[in-house]
Design a protein around this motif. Structure first.
Motif, PDB file in Angstrom:
ATOM      1  N   MET A   1     -34.581  10.561 -31.447  1.00  0.00           N
ATOM      2  CA  MET A   1     -34.969   9.154 -31.391  1.00  0.00           C
ATOM      3  C   MET A   1     -33.820   8.307 -31.929  1.00  0.00           C
ATOM      4  N   ILE A   2     -33.543   7.197 -31.254  1.00  0.00           N
ATOM      5  CA  ILE A   2     -32.429   6.327 -31.617  1.00  0.00           C
ATOM      6  C   ILE A   2     -32.968   5.109 -32.365  1.00  0.00           C
ATOM      7  N   GLY A   3     -32.420   4.823 -33.526  1.00  0.00           N
ATOM      8  CA  GLY A   3     -32.773   3.621 -34.264  1.00  0.00           C
ATOM      9  C   GLY A   3     -31.804   2.501 -33.936  1.00  0.00           C
ATOM     10  N   ILE A   4     -32.321   1.319 -33.647  1.00  0.00           N
ATOM     11  CA  ILE A   4     -31.485   0.160 -33.319  1.00  0.00           C
ATOM     12  C   ILE A   4     -31.879  -0.986 -34.243  1.00  0.00           C
ATOM     13  N   ILE A   5     -30.883  -1.553 -34.923  1.00  0.00           N
ATOM     14  CA  ILE A   5     -31.132  -2.614 -35.895  1.00  0.00           C
ATOM     15  C   ILE A   5     -30.320  -3.849 -35.529  1.00  0.00           C
ATOM     16  N   GLY A   6     -31.000  -4.985 -35.441  1.00  0.00           N
ATOM     17  CA  GLY A   6     -30.335  -6.279 -35.283  1.00  0.00           C
ATOM     18  C   GLY A   6     -30.765  -7.197 -36.401  1.00  0.00           C
ATOM     19  N   ALA A   7     -29.951  -8.198 -36.689  1.00  0.00           N
ATOM     20  CA  ALA A   7     -30.247  -9.078 -37.822  1.00  0.00           C
ATOM     21  C   ALA A   7     -31.164 -10.228 -37.458  1.00  0.00           C
ATOM     22  N   MET A   8     -31.012 -10.771 -36.242  1.00  0.00           N
ATOM     23  CA  MET A   8     -31.684 -12.018 -35.874  1.00  0.00           C
ATOM     24  C   MET A   8     -32.591 -11.819 -34.669  1.00  0.00           C
ATOM     25  N   ASP A   9     -33.535 -12.729 -34.504  1.00  0.00           N
ATOM     26  CA  ASP A   9     -34.467 -12.649 -33.381  1.00  0.00           C
ATOM     27  C   ASP A   9     -33.739 -12.562 -32.048  1.00  0.00           C
ATOM     28  N   VAL A  10     -32.694 -13.368 -31.868  1.00  0.00           N
ATOM     29  CA  VAL A  10     -32.002 -13.402 -30.583  1.00  0.00           C
ATOM     30  C   VAL A  10     -31.329 -12.065 -30.285  1.00  0.00           C
ATOM     31  N   PHE A  32     -41.686  -2.847 -36.065  1.00  0.00           N
ATOM     32  CA  PHE A  32     -40.827  -1.869 -35.404  1.00  0.00           C
ATOM     33  C   PHE A  32     -41.325  -1.696 -33.975  1.00  0.00           C
ATOM     34  N   TYR A  33     -40.421  -1.814 -33.019  1.00  0.00           N
ATOM     35  CA  TYR A  33     -40.760  -1.690 -31.607  1.00  0.00           C
ATOM     36  C   TYR A  33     -40.325  -0.305 -31.130  1.00  0.00           C
ATOM     37  N   LYS A  34     -41.314   0.538 -30.889  1.00  0.00           N
ATOM     38  CA  LYS A  34     -41.047   1.893 -30.416  1.00  0.00           C
ATOM     39  C   LYS A  34     -41.236   1.924 -28.904  1.00  0.00           C
ATOM     40  N   GLY A  35     -40.258   2.455 -28.183  1.00  0.00           N
ATOM     41  CA  GLY A  35     -40.342   2.474 -26.728  1.00  0.00           C
ATOM     42  C   GLY A  35     -39.205   3.263 -26.132  1.00  0.00           C
ATOM     43  N   ASN A  36     -38.809   2.878 -24.924  1.00  0.00           N
ATOM     44  CA  ASN A  36     -37.773   3.613 -24.203  1.00  0.00           C
ATOM     45  C   ASN A  36     -36.737   2.668 -23.613  1.00  0.00           C
ATOM     46  N   ILE A  37     -35.498   3.116 -23.626  1.00  0.00           N
ATOM     47  CA  ILE A  37     -34.417   2.507 -22.859  1.00  0.00           C
ATOM     48  C   ILE A  37     -33.805   3.615 -22.028  1.00  0.00           C
ATOM     49  N   LYS A  38     -33.859   3.450 -20.699  1.00  0.00           N
ATOM     50  CA  LYS A  38     -33.306   4.478 -19.802  1.00  0.00           C
ATOM     51  C   LYS A  38     -33.864   5.865 -20.138  1.00  0.00           C
ATOM     52  N   GLU A  41     -35.933   7.639 -26.088  1.00  0.00           N
ATOM     53  CA  GLU A  41     -36.857   7.055 -27.049  1.00  0.00           C
ATOM     54  C   GLU A  41     -36.080   6.300 -28.124  1.00  0.00           C
ATOM     55  N   VAL A  42     -36.479   5.062 -28.368  1.00  0.00           N
ATOM     56  CA  VAL A  42     -35.793   4.230 -29.359  1.00  0.00           C
ATOM     57  C   VAL A  42     -36.814   3.545 -30.254  1.00  0.00           C
ATOM     58  N   VAL A  43     -36.352   3.148 -31.430  1.00  0.00           N
ATOM     59  CA  VAL A  43     -37.120   2.282 -32.327  1.00  0.00           C
ATOM     60  C   VAL A  43     -36.214   1.109 -32.683  1.00  0.00           C
ATOM     61  N   LEU A  44     -36.690  -0.084 -32.387  1.00  0.00           N
ATOM     62  CA  LEU A  44     -35.930  -1.317 -32.594  1.00  0.00           C
ATOM     63  C   LEU A  44     -36.549  -2.122 -33.726  1.00  0.00           C
ATOM     64  N   CYS A  45     -35.702  -2.715 -34.578  1.00  0.00           N
ATOM     65  CA  CYS A  45     -36.237  -3.546 -35.657  1.00  0.00           C
ATOM     66  C   CYS A  45     -35.257  -4.651 -36.028  1.00  0.00           C
ATOM     67  N   LYS A  46     -35.805  -5.703 -36.648  1.00  0.00           N
ATOM     68  CA  LYS A  46     -35.012  -6.823 -37.134  1.00  0.00           C
ATOM     69  C   LYS A  46     -34.878  -6.730 -38.642  1.00  0.00           C
ATOM     70  N   SER A  47     -33.654  -6.791 -39.117  1.00  0.00           N
ATOM     71  CA  SER A  47     -33.425  -6.690 -40.558  1.00  0.00           C
ATOM     72  C   SER A  47     -33.581  -8.029 -41.261  1.00  0.00           C
ATOM     73  N   GLY A  48     -33.240  -9.123 -40.569  1.00  0.00           N
ATOM     74  CA  GLY A  48     -32.979 -10.367 -41.261  1.00  0.00           C
ATOM     75  C   GLY A  48     -31.516 -10.386 -41.671  1.00  0.00           C
ATOM     76  N   VAL A  49     -31.032 -11.554 -42.054  1.00  0.00           N
ATOM     77  CA  VAL A  49     -29.612 -11.725 -42.363  1.00  0.00           C
ATOM     78  C   VAL A  49     -29.319 -11.277 -43.792  1.00  0.00           C
ATOM     79  N   GLY A  50     -28.199 -10.597 -43.974  1.00  0.00           N
ATOM     80  CA  GLY A  50     -27.744 -10.231 -45.310  1.00  0.00           C
ATOM     81  C   GLY A  50     -27.912  -8.760 -45.622  1.00  0.00           C
ATOM     82  N   LYS A  51     -27.154  -8.298 -46.633  1.00  0.00           N
ATOM     83  CA  LYS A  51     -27.074  -6.872 -46.915  1.00  0.00           C
ATOM     84  C   LYS A  51     -28.346  -6.303 -47.548  1.00  0.00           C
ATOM     85  N   VAL A  52     -29.009  -7.065 -48.392  1.00  0.00           N
ATOM     86  CA  VAL A  52     -30.249  -6.555 -48.996  1.00  0.00           C
ATOM     87  C   VAL A  52     -31.310  -6.356 -47.923  1.00  0.00           C
TER      88      VAL A  52
END
Length: 228
Positions: A1-10, A32-38, A41-52
């Motif tokens: 399973m691949i984890g994908i993290i982005g900071a912002m909604d866009v 957390f959005y669990k689903g498929n790309i091609k 299986e992936v899990v996508l999530c938004k961190s929010g901005v910043g290191k913490v």
């Protein structure tokens, strides 16, 4: 399973647009959005901005899901004057540039370094070449700190301390450190929304963030499609 993290909604929405069979899962008020790309299986999530924020979401992701590796996606500012917006950067190392105990520890106290997975970077480069994307691609160190880099004095200071840096942003260093703690490979792939020492870098970021988020998502989709 691949984890994908982005900071912002866009940034997250650009990846979510590539997914199907999506299931929403809530942990500690984080979605957390669990689903498929091609068909992967992936899990996508938004961190929010910043290191913490990035450290928290990465920890939750790796604790609750069986993740093989993590991709940190989205936008960043270019640190090389010859770079152009929409160029692609891929991490060799990620460095937390605002960690500094050098007053006590000397040069070794400057920055926290985390090593990206080289094989993942190579596979992203293969996907880039295969799809003939009209942009330049850069491998190198990506620096992270809890401040948008637009001030000339800060740019000068960062260039002196981290002359090898190809891009700067606000989350990747923490994602990398958390992944290392869990012994999970990671790579950072970002599209440049602005070049830090060009005029109006803040305005360029706001103008380009949607375009660069899509470019980053396209790269991730191509990379996943090319996985064996």
């Amino acid at each position: 399973m691949i984890g994908i993290i982005g900071a912002m909604d866009v940034e997250v929405q650009a990846i979510k647009n590539k997914m199907h069979n999506i299931e929403e899962i809530n942990y500690l008020d984080s979605i957390f959005y669990k689903g498929n790309i091609k068909e992967k299986e992936v899990v996508l999530c938004k961190s929010g901005v910043g290191k913490v924020n990035a450290a928290i979401i990465t920890t939750i992701l790796l604790y609750h899901f069986d993740i093989d590796f993590v991709i940190n996606i989205g936008t960043s500012g270019g640190m090389i004057p010859s770079q152009e917006t929409l160029d692609i950067v891929i991490s060799d190392r990620v460095i937390q540039h605002d960690f500094d105990t050098s007053y006590l520890d000397g040069p070794e106290g400057l920055g926290i370094y985390s090593q990206s997975d080289k094989s993942l970077g190579d596979k992203i480069k293969e996907a880039f070449d295969k799809n003939h994307i009209e942009a330049n691609i850069y491998f190198g160190d990506i620096i992270s700190g809890d401040k948008f880099v637009g001030d000339n004095s800060l740019i000068k200071d960062l260039r002196e301390k981290f002359p090898q840096a190809i891009a700067c942003e606000m989350e990747a260093g923490a994602v990398g450190q958390a992944c290392e703690k869990f012994s999970i490979p990671f790579v950072v792939i970002r599209s440049l929304s602005d070049i830090v020492d060009k005029d109006n870098s803040e305005n360029d970021f706001l103008k380009n963030v949607e375009i660069t988020s899509k470019r980053s998502a396209d790269m991730v989709e191509s990379f996943i499609e090319n996985l064996a």
